[in-house]
Design a protein around this motif. Structure first.
Motif, PDB file in Angstrom:
ATOM      1  N   VAL A   1       4.408 -53.885 -19.816  1.00 15.87           N
ATOM      2  CA  VAL A   1       3.492 -54.020 -18.676  1.00 15.87           C
ATOM      3  C   VAL A   1       2.315 -53.067 -18.816  1.00 15.87           C
ATOM      4  O   VAL A   1       1.165 -53.436 -18.567  1.00 15.87           O
ATOM      5  N   VAL A   2       2.589 -51.846 -19.251  1.00 11.68           N
ATOM      6  CA  VAL A   2       1.486 -50.902 -19.390  1.00 11.68           C
ATOM      7  C   VAL A   2       0.613 -51.292 -20.584  1.00 11.68           C
ATOM      8  O   VAL A   2      -0.602 -51.111 -20.554  1.00 11.68           O
TER       9      VAL A   2
ATOM     10  N   TRP B   1       0.829 -48.231 -14.790  1.00  9.53           N
ATOM     11  CA  TRP B   1       0.162 -47.382 -15.772  1.00  9.53           C
ATOM     12  C   TRP B   1      -0.448 -46.157 -15.108  1.00  9.53           C
ATOM     13  O   TRP B   1       0.001 -45.039 -15.302  1.00  9.53           O
TER      14      TRP B   1
ATOM     15  N   PRO C   1      12.500 -42.701 -20.142  1.00 12.55           N
ATOM     16  CA  PRO C   1      11.304 -41.930 -19.783  1.00 12.55           C
ATOM     17  C   PRO C   1      10.967 -40.812 -20.779  1.00 12.55           C
ATOM     18  O   PRO C   1      10.331 -39.840 -20.379  1.00 12.55           O
TER      19      PRO C   1
ATOM     20  N   LEU D   1       8.331 -51.144 -19.235  1.00 11.90           N
ATOM     21  CA  LEU D   1       7.165 -50.264 -19.164  1.00 11.90           C
ATOM     22  C   LEU D   1       6.264 -50.453 -20.374  1.00 11.90           C
ATOM     23  O   LEU D   1       5.041 -50.562 -20.247  1.00 11.90           O
TER      24      LEU D   1
ATOM     25  N   TYR E   1       2.015 -48.642 -26.978  1.00 18.07           N
ATOM     26  CA  TYR E   1       2.910 -49.165 -25.936  1.00 18.07           C
ATOM     27  C   TYR E   1       3.740 -50.321 -26.487  1.00 18.07           C
ATOM     28  O   TYR E   1       4.899 -50.477 -26.135  1.00 18.07           O
TER      29      TYR E   1
ATOM     30  N   SER F   1       8.548 -35.006 -17.391  1.00 25.88           N
ATOM     31  CA  SER F   1       9.130 -36.344 -17.404  1.00 25.88           C
ATOM     32  C   SER F   1      10.396 -36.350 -18.250  1.00 25.88           C
ATOM     33  O   SER F   1      11.433 -36.902 -17.872  1.00 25.88           O
TER      34      SER F   1
END
Lengths: 480, 637
Positions: free
Chosen positions: A286-287, B582, A222, A283, A300, B622
C-alpha cells in the motif's frame, strides 16, 4: 554425519580468496592502471558455483558448524548468481561514479562470503558472526559514495539500527544457550524436542529476540523502517545487491533456525510470523503505491516480497519450504535486474531515479525499457514470468496448509502491487517527456549482457520451472 | 498443432516488437495480418479435424509439457480443442484477421514506429486471447486472462498523448484487476475443494454432486468466478471501463468489443458450465445481473452523442443478453449470441471507424448527418449491422437473440423476459437513432467544413466491411431453431462441451414461433419509433429531453456511476494509501510515539538527536515497539 573436513567451506573459501585477491590487486596496481578486478570476483564466484555443484547431495559438514546440505547449497547458488550479476552490472557504475574498485569488489565479495556462511551455518554463533561479516560489508557499501550526503546518511542509519537489532539477536542467542546448553542448531532442536518447555517463559523470550533479529534483516514490518532510507540512499546497484543477497542469506538462516531448532515451538512462533507476514505484505504494497521515487518504490516492493517469503515460512509444509527457495531465486534475479537497469541509467551527478525520469524511455532505450518491463511484470507476478510461478507456489503452500487468510491477503496485495509496477511501464511507454532529456551515460555492454541473462532466466524459470523446482524440493528433503 | 494457433500471433508480436520500427509499414502491417491469417488457417484445419471425430470423442488435447509440479499437484501446460473452444478460436482468428487487415489502412497515418507498436500489441492481444480459450485448466486460462488485461490496457491507452485515452487504459486495468482478484479466489476455492484445476477433471468431480440447495461452496466459488467475468465482460458492477475503452483506436474497440476480451467472461462461464449448473443461486444472480446490465446500458445508449460511445453501451447491453442466457442455463444460446454479435459488432465499430476516418476524427453524431450518399459502402454495411443487432428477422442477431428470449421465457422467468424484450426495443431504437442521425437527413450546422469531399472507406477497409456485412447476414444460419425447420447445428455442436442437455425441446415450437413474432414486432417497432422521432419529428426528441430533463440528464451522465465509484472507492483508497498508511503510519505516528515515549529510549535518543533528523529515533523506537509487542505477546498471553 559430521566428519570434520573442509569440504563444506570450499564455496565461501573461493569467494574469500577472490576478495583477498581483489584487495591485493588494488594495493599493488599502479595509480592509473586499469585492472579487471571484477573478473577476479567472477572467477571466485564461478569457483564457488562449481564447488556447490560438486557438493550437491553429499551433505558434508565442516567443524560441525557449517553444513553444506542441499538447502544451504541452493541458497549459495542463488548468492553466486546474485554476485555474478552484481559484478557485471557494477563495471559501469564504478566507472561513472568513479568509485574505488578494489575496495568495492573486496567488500562485495566479503559480503557474499558472509552470506554464504550464514546460509550454511549450523550454529547460532556462526549465524551471528556471518551476520556481522555481511552487515559490515553492506554498511560500508551503502555509504561508499562518500561525497554524497544521502549515501552517508543511509549508511549511518542502517548501521545504527543494524547494531540495535544485532543486540537483540545476540541476547536471544544468550538466552537460548543458557536454557539449552548449546548453540548448535541440531542440539538445540534435540533438547527442545526432548523437554517439555512450552511453559517456560524464558525460551519464549529467546525465541522472540531471535525473531526480532531476523525480522530486522529481512525488513519485516514493523522492523522495516530503515529499509526505504537505506535503499534510497545507497547506489542503485548496491541496493539491488543488498535487497537480494542479504535477504536471501537472512531468510535461509531464518528458515533453518526456525524450521529445525525451533520446530518444536512452531505453535508459538507461527501466529507471530503470520501477523508479521500480513503486515509486511500490506504495508509494503500500500505504501509502495504512494511513492514517486523509483528506488523508494522498489524498496517498499522488496518489503512486500519479504512478506510473501514469510508466508512460505508460515505454511512450512513440503511445498512451502521448497517455495521459499524458489521464490528467493525468482525474486533475487528479478529484483537485481530491475535495480541493474536503474544503476545503468544513473549518471554521475544525477541518479535519474524519479519516476518521471523514465518518461519516454522506450524512445531512447527500447531494449532497456523492454527488459525493465519484463522485470516489473515478474515482480508483479504476471504469467508467464518466474514471478508468477513463485507466487503460485507460495500461495498454494499457504492454502494447502490451511492458511487461507494469508493466501487471500497475499493475492490481494499482489493484485494491488501490479499498479505501481505498471506505473513505471506507463512512464516508459506511454508518456511524453516534458523538458530536456535527462543526461544518461553510455550503456555498457557488460550490463546489457547481465540484463539479457536475467530476462532469459526470468522467462526460462517462468515457462519451464520444473527442473529448478525439483532442485528446490531435493534441497529441503535433506534437512527438514 | 494447436500450439501453432497462439504461436503465430506471438511470433508476429516478436517480429514487430524487435524489427517493426526499422521496416516499412507494408511489412509490419503485412506480417501482423499474415500471422493472423495463418493462425486462422491452422484453427480452421484443427476444427475440421475435430468435426471429423464422433460426437462423444470431440476433444483434442495437446500437452506441451509439465508446467508446474508441486507435491502431489502436477499441472501440465495443455491446450484443448473442443466444440466450445473451436467456436471461440474461429471467431478470434477470423474476426481478428479482418480487424488486422482493416487496421493496415486505418492506422496508416501513424508514424512507422507507432504503426509497428500498434500491430505488435494487436498480435500479442490475439495470442493471449487464444491461450485463454485454448487453455485446458484454470491456470493456463489465467495466463491469457492476465495477458489480455495487460494488452487491452496498452491498446486502449495507445494514443496516450490524449489524457482521456491513458486514463481509460488505466481504468480498464484497475477494474479488470478487481475482477481478476475475485477470479483467482474462486479458482483457489475450487482447487482446495476438488484438488484440480483442469476443467474436465473439475467437471467430472462436480457432475455427480446434487445441485446446491443452499448457498454453499460451489455457489460462492461460482459467484467469485462470475465477479471475475463481470470485470472482463463489462457487467454490473464492473462495466464502467468498457464505455471508456472506446478511447483507443477504433479497430481496437472492434477487437475488444467483438472478438476478444469481453467474450472472455462469457466463455469462462461456458467453460465451467457444469459447476455453474450446480449452483442454481449463482445462476439466477448471473441472469438477473445480465438482464439488468442489458437494460441499463440500453437506456444509457439511447441518449449518448458519441458514435462510439453508443456502440460501446450497446456492447455492454448485448453482453448482458449473453449473461442472461448463461444464467438461464442456455449456454449454447449465450455462445451463439457471442458468435453472431462478434460479426455485427465488429462491423458496426469498423463502420463507425470508417465514418470517423472520413470526417477526420469527428465522433459526435450531432455534427454528422447526410453521409449516406457520400459514404455508400459504409452506409449500407452499417445498416446491415444495425438491422442484425436490432434483431430484424432472418439476420444473424435475430436467431441468437430470439433463442435467448425463448429460453428465458421457457424457464418461466417472465420478468427477465420482459426486461429482455424491452431491451430489444431499446436496442432497435438507439441503433437506428444512430443510423438516422449519422447517415440520413442533412449535414447539420456546426459540422466540420471539409464535408464536401468525403472519401468512403479505402479498399482494405471496404473489403473488411463487406465481408463482415455478409457474415452479419449469414452467420445466424448455423443456428436456425427447430421451430423454423432448421436443426440448430451450432447448439448440437456445442452440447457436449457443456456436459448438459438443453431443457427446452421441439414440442414448444408453437410458443417459440409466437415469441419470435413478438420480438420481430418489437424490433420493427423500435426501428419505426426511431424513424418517426429522428427522421420525421426531430423536435420530439428535444422536447422530450426538456420535459424529462431529470431523467435525460441521469441517462446522459450514465446514472452517475463513475462519480459514485470515485467518491465511494477511489478517493478513500488514495487517502488510505498516501495519507494514512504512508504519511500517517509510516512517518508520523512513529514520530508521535517517540515524542510520547521518548524517554524509554532516552540514551540513544539524545545521541541520535545530533543527526538533525528525527527519523532515526523514530525508526529505532518502531523497532523497539515491535520487540515489546512480540515479547509482550509471549509473556502475557
Amino acid at each position: 554425519m559430521f566428519n570434520s573436513s573442509f569440504d563444506a567451506v570450499v564455496p565461501m573459501l573461493c569467494v574469500t580468496l577472490a576478495a583477498l585477491a581483489a584487495m591485493g590487486a588494488e594495493a599493488f596496481r599502479a595509480r592509473d592502471e586499469k585492472m579487471p578486478i571484477g573478473g577476479l570476483g567472477i572467477i571466485g564466484l564461478v569457483g564457488a558455483g562449481v564447488a556447490c555443484a560438486l557438493l550437491w547431495n553429499r551433505n558434508t559438514s565442516s567443524f560441525g558448524v557449517i553444513v553444506a546440505d542441499n538447502f544451504g547449497l541452493f541458497v549459495t547458488m542463488v548468492l553466486v548468481i546474485v554476485g555474478i550479476l552484481t559484478i557485471m552490472f557494477s563495471s559501469q557504475v564504478l566507472e561513472v561514479d568513479n568509485l574505488p574498485r578494489g575496495e568495492y569488489y573486496a567488500l562485495l565479495l566479503f559480503g557474499i562470503a558472509g552470506m554464504m556462511m550464514m546460509a550454511t551455518a549450523n550454529d547460532l554463533l556462526v549465524v551471528f558472526i556471518s551476520l556481522e561479516i555481511l552487515s559490515l560489508a553492506v554498511y560500508v557499501l551503502t555509504g561508499i559514495r562518500r561525497d554524497d550526503p544521502r549515501s552517508t546518511e543511509a549508511a549511518f542509519k542502517y548501521f545504527l539500527l543494524g547494531a540495535f537489532s544485532s543486540a537483540f539477536f545476540l541476547y536471544g542467542i544468550a538466552f537460548t544457550y543458557g536454557l539449552t546448553g548449546s548453540t548448535r542448531l541440531d542440539r538445540i532442536g534435540a533438547f527442545l524436542a526432548a523437554q517439555s518447555m512450552s511453559d517456560n517463559p524464558l525460551i519464549l523470550v529467546a525465541l522472540g529476540l531471535l525473531l526480532v533479529g531476523f525480522a530486522f534483516k529481512i525488513s519485516a514490518v514493523p522492523f522495516h523502517m530503515w529499509t526505504p532510507d537505506a535503499y534510497e540512499g545507497a547506489p542503485a546497484i548496491v541496493t539491488g545487491f543488498m535487497s537480494t543477497g542479504v535477504k536471501a542469506a537472512a531468510f535461509a538462516a531464518f528458515a533453518r533456525v526456525f524450521l529445525s531448532a525451533f520446530e518444536p515451538f512452531s505453535q508459538q512462533w507461527v501466529p507471530v510470523i503470520w501477523v508479521l507476514a500480513a503486515a509486511t505484505m500490506i504495508l509494503g504494497t500500500v505504501v509502495g503505491v504512494a511513492q514517486s521515487n523509483l528506488k523508494r518504490m522498489l524498496a517498499y516492493s522488496s518489503i512486500a516480497h519479504g512478506g510473501y517469503l514469510l508466508v512460505g515460512l508460515v505454511a512450512a509444509n513440503q511445498i512451502g519450504k521448497a517455495a521459499i527457495l524458489f521464490y528467493l531465486l525468482a525474486y533475487a534475479i528479478t529484483n537485481l535486474a530491475a535495480f541493474g537497469v536503474i544503476a545503468m541509467l544513473a549518471s554521475s551527478n544525477d541518479e535519474n531515479e524519479e519516476l518521471r525520469d523514465y518518461k519516454g524511455l522506450w524512445h531512447t532505450h527500447p531494449a532497456l525499457a523492454a527488459m525493465m518491463t519484463v522485470c516489473l511484470l515478474s515482480l508483479g507476478g504476471l504469467p508467464p514470468t518466474v514471478g508468477f510461478v513463485g507466487k503460485w507456489y507460495i500461495f498454494s503452500a499457504a492454502v494447502s496448509s490451511g492458511y487461507y487468510g494469508l493466501a487471500v491477503i497475499g493475492m490481494l496485495t499482489s493484485v494491488v502491487s501490479v499498479f505501481f509496477y505498471l506505473r513505471v511501464v506507463v512512464m516508459m511507454y506511454m508518456s511524453e517527456r516534458e523538458g530536456p532529456e535527462p543526461v544518461r551515460p553510455r550503456i555498457a555492454r557488460m550490463g546489457m549482457v547481465a540484463l539479457t541473462l536475467s530476462v532469459i532466466l526470468i522467462f526460462y524459470l517462468g515457462i519451464l520451472p520444473t527442473r529448478v523446482l525439483d532442485y528446490a524440493a531435493e534441497s529441503i528433503a535433506t534437512i527438514f | 498443432m494447436l500450439a501453432l494457433i497462439p504461436l503465430f500471433p506471438l511470433l508476429g508480436f516478436l517480429f514487430n516488437a524487435s524489427f517493426g520500427r526499422r521496416v516499412p509499414k507494408t511489412v509490419s502491417g503485412g506480417v501482423a495480418s499474415l500471422v493472423m491469417l495463418a493462425s486462422f488457417a491452422v484453427a480452421a484445419m484443427s476444427v475440421w479435424q475435430l468435426a471429423g471425430l464422433p460426437v462423444e470423442e470431440r476433444v483434442i488435447d495437446q500437452t506441451l509439457y509439465t508446467w508446474i509440479a508441486s507435491g502431489d499437484f502436477v499441472l501440465d501446460l495443455t491446450l484443448r480443442l473442443d466444440p466450445l473452444s473451436a467456436v471461440m478460436i474461429l471467431v478470434i482468428t477470423g474476426i481478428g484477421s479482418l480487424i488486422h487487415i482493416y487496421s493496415t489502412a486505418y492506422m496508416h497515418d501513424e508514424p512507422d514506429s507507432e504503426y509497428a507498436r500498434y500491430f505488435s500489441y494487436l498480435n500479442l492481444f490475439a495470442a493471449f486471447m487464444l491461450v485463454l480459450v485454448l487453455g485446458a485448466s484454470f491456470l493456463v486460462l489465467f495466463v491469457g486472462w492476465e495477458g489480455v488485461g495487460l494488452c487491452s490496457y496498452l491498446l486502449i491507452g495507445f494514443w496516450f498523448k490524449k489524457k482521456s485515452a491513458s486514463d481509460a487504459g488505466k481504468k480498464a486495468f484497475v477494474v479488470n484487476r478487481i475482477g481478476d482478484y475475485a477470479f483467482i479466489l474462486g479458482t483457489l476455492l475450487l482447487f482446495t475443494h476438488f484438488g484440480t484445476l483442469d476443467f474436465r477433471q473439475l467437471a467430472d468431480a462436480v457432475a455427480p454432486l446434487p445441485p446446491e440447495a443452499t448457498f454453499g461452496t460451489l455457489s460462492i466459488a461460482t459467484l467469485l468466478l462470475f465477479i471475475g467475468a463481470t470485470g472482463k465482460s463489462a457487467q454490473i458492477p464492473l462495466y464502467v471501463w468498457l464505455p471508456d475503452a472506446m478511447e483507443g483506436p477504433t479497430p481496437v474497440s472492434a477487437l475488444i468489443h467483438a472478438a476478444t476480451m469481453v467474450t472472455a467472461g462469457v466463455y469462462m462461464i461456458g467453460r465451467t458450465a457444469v459447476v455453474f449448473t450446480h449452483a442454481p443461486d449463482t445462476m439466477l444472480i448471473v441472469a438477473i445481473i445480465g438482464a439488468l446490465t442489458a437494460l441499463m446500458a440500453g437506456t444509457i445508449g439511447l441518449v449518448q452523442n458519441d458514435i462510439k460511445r453508443v456502440l460501446a453501451y450497446s456492447t455492454v447491453s448485448q453482453l448482458g443478453f449473453m449473461f442472461l442466457a448463461m444464467g438461464m442455463g442456455a449456454f449454447g444460446a449465450g455462445i451463439f449470441h457471442l458468435y453472431t454479435h462478434a460479426f455485427f459488432k465488429a462491423l458496426l465499430f469498423l463502420g463507425s471507424g470508417a465514418v470517423i476516418h472520413a470526417l477526420h476524427g469527428e465522433q459526435d453524431i450531432r455534427n454528422m448527418g447526410g453521409l449516406k450518399k457520400q459514404l455508400p459502402v459504409t452506409y449500407w454495411t452499417f445498416l446491415i449491422g444495425s438491422l442484425a443487432i436490432a434483431g430484424v428477422p432472418f439476420l444473424s442477431g435475430f436467431f441468437s437473440k430470439d433463442e435467448i428470449l425463448f429460453e428465458t421465457f421457457a424457464h418461466g422467468h417472465w420478468i427477465l423476459w420482459g426486461i429482455g424484450a424491452l431491451t430489444s426495443l431499446l436496442t432497435a431504437t438507439y441503433m437506428f437513432r444512430l443510423v438516422f442521425l449519422t447517415f440520413h437527413g442533412e449535414r447539420r450546422e456546426g459540422a466540420i467544413a471539409s464535408g464536401s469531399h468525403l472519401h468512403d472507406a479505402p479498399p482494405a477497409m471496404a473489403f473488411v466491411l463487406i465481408v463482415l456485412a455478409i457474415g452479419s447476414v449469414l452467420a445466424g444460419y448455423v443456428g436456425v431453431p427447430h421451430a423454423l425447420g432448421g436443426s440448430n447445428l451450432l447448439g448440437a455442436w456445442l452440447e457436449p462441451a457443456f456436459g448438459i442437455m438443453p431443457a427446452a425441446g421441439e414440442e414448444e415450437a408453437g410458443l417459440e414461433l409466437m415469441l419470435m413474432a413478438v420480438s420481430s414486432t418489437i424490433a420493427l417497432v423500435g426501428i419505426g419509433l426511431a424513424a418517426f422521432i429522428w427522421l420525421k419529428r426531430r423536435e420530439i426528441a428535444d422536447s422530450m429531453a426538456r420535459s424529462f430533463s431529470g431523467l435525460y440528464n441521469l441517462l446522459l451522465n450514465k446514472y452517475y456511476v463513475d462519480e459514485i465509484y470515485d467518491a465511494a472507492i477511489v478517493r478513500p483508497t488514495v487517502v488510505l494509501s498516501t495519507d494514512v498508511l504512508w504519511r500517517g503510519f509510516d512517518v508520523r505516528v512513529v514520530d508521535a510515539a517517540v515524542n510520547g515515549a521518548g524517554t524509554i529510549v532516552g540514551a540513544s535518543a539524545s545521541m541520535l538527536r545530533r543527526l538533525q533528523t528525527g527519523s532515526v529515533r523514530a525508526y529505532a523506537s518502531s523497532l523497539f515497539v515491535g520487540v515489546v509487542l512480540i515479547l509482550g505477546y509471549y509473556l502475557w498471553r
